[in-house]
Design an enzyme around this catalytic site. Structure first.
Site, PDB file in Angstrom:
ATOM      1  CB  SER A 162      33.431 -42.375   0.142  1.00 23.78           C
ATOM      2  OG  SER A 162      32.880 -42.813   1.365  1.00 23.78           O
TER       3      SER A 162
ATOM      4  CG  ASP B 222      38.861 -40.838   6.060  1.00 21.04           C
ATOM      5  OD1 ASP B 222      37.846 -40.678   6.756  1.00 21.04           O
ATOM      6  OD2 ASP B 222      38.826 -41.113   4.851  1.00 21.04           O
TER       7      ASP B 222
ATOM      8  CG  HIS C 117      35.628 -39.573   4.073  1.00 27.03           C
ATOM      9  ND1 HIS C 117      36.269 -40.763   3.800  1.00 27.03           N
ATOM     10  CD2 HIS C 117      34.428 -39.646   3.418  1.00 27.03           C
ATOM     11  CE1 HIS C 117      35.508 -41.524   3.030  1.00 27.03           C
ATOM     12  NE2 HIS C 117      34.392 -40.867   2.784  1.00 27.03           N
TER      13      HIS C 117
END
Length: 271
Positions: A137, A212, A244
């Site tokens: 991330s 995602d 994600h």
């Protein structure tokens, strides 16, 4: 009540790496907290490969006194140093100026990480020719920025679920810390890894879930096109319809961490 005796006994049977906490001051005079996980059976006379695990955004810290994690234990058993550092802007107890400096996400935080890594790599037992970086991330974004901005430091990067272009990430996060792009467009551009993709020199693995719903897959494709435009070779692993966290589907987590481990050991080997 859940009984964890069997797990606790198994954990106790593992060779647990030594963990030390320290600080590192960059050439710009910024002092970062660092957590250093030592390889098992560390010998100060030897040279070891280094894996920097990064995040570096205002959501979280990584140089913390928490459980080291089975993945890090495994890498330490294989012979890696694993280093976590918290740069300016992270939620550490360093005051308002430290926290609010994150207005330039991708600029100040990447600068802190890259310069701090240079200082740590002066230690005689860290092999500066075998240095890798990885993150997820915001850590994936940091990985990209470090690979593109400090190619002389990091030879290998593994970027998972990264924001490659801040202008297409959700405004509730990006604008909370950076303000409006209509007011400071330059900061959004300068903080985006895609801006510097042309500088890639090392080995880069890009991992992203096509489903995602946080950091949209569109950003990964934009980055890939930019790398292709500049004839920068890389490897890409899309996980079909994963979110994600890239955990859905049988075998996904094992597959992902096997992928990361194999890539690390191929390009940043233990000698």
């Amino acid at each position: 009540m859940v009984e964890n005796t069997a797990f606790t006994q198994q954990l106790a049977s593992l060779k647990i790496p030594e963990i030390k906490f320290t600080t590192v001051t960059t050439s710009e005079g910024v002092t970062l907290d660092a957590r250093v996980i030592y390889p098992i059976d560390f010998d100060e006379s030897k040279k070891y490969p280094v894996l920097f695990h990064v995040y570096g955004e205002p959501w979280s810290t990584v140089a913390t006194d928490t459980q080291v994690g089975l993945y890090n234990i495994m890498l330490a058993q294989k012979g890696y140093f694993i280093i976590d550092m918290d740069n300016r802007g992270t939620p550490t107890l360093k005051g308002s100026a430290w926290r609010k400096s994150i207005r330039k996400i991708g600029v100040i935080n990447a600068q802190d990480q890259g310069l701090a890594a240079k200082e740590l790599l002066k230690l005689p037992y860290l092999d500066e020719s075998r240095v890798a970086v990885w993150g997820w991330s915001g850590g994936g974004s940091m990985t990209l920025n470090l690979m593109f901005k400090f190619p002389e430091v990091y030879q290998t990067g593994m970027s998972v679920a990264a924001v490659s272009n801040q202008l297409i990430y959700d405004n509730i996060y990006q604008e909370r810390y950076m303000g409006l792009p209509q007011e400071n467009l330059e900061d959004f551009v300068n903080g985006s890894p895609i801006t510097y993709a042309k500088n890639l020199e090392g080995n880069l693995l890009i991992v992203h879930g096509t489903g995602d719903d946080n950091v949209h897959y569109q950003g990964a494709e934009m980055l890939m096109n930019e790398l292709i435009k500049h004839n920068k070779q890389f490897q890409m692993m899309p996980y079909p319809n994963r979110s994600h966290g890239i955990y859905e589907g049988a075998g996904t987590s094992l597959h992902l961490y096997t992928l990361l481990t194999n890539y690390l050991m191929e390009h940043t080997p233990v000698k």
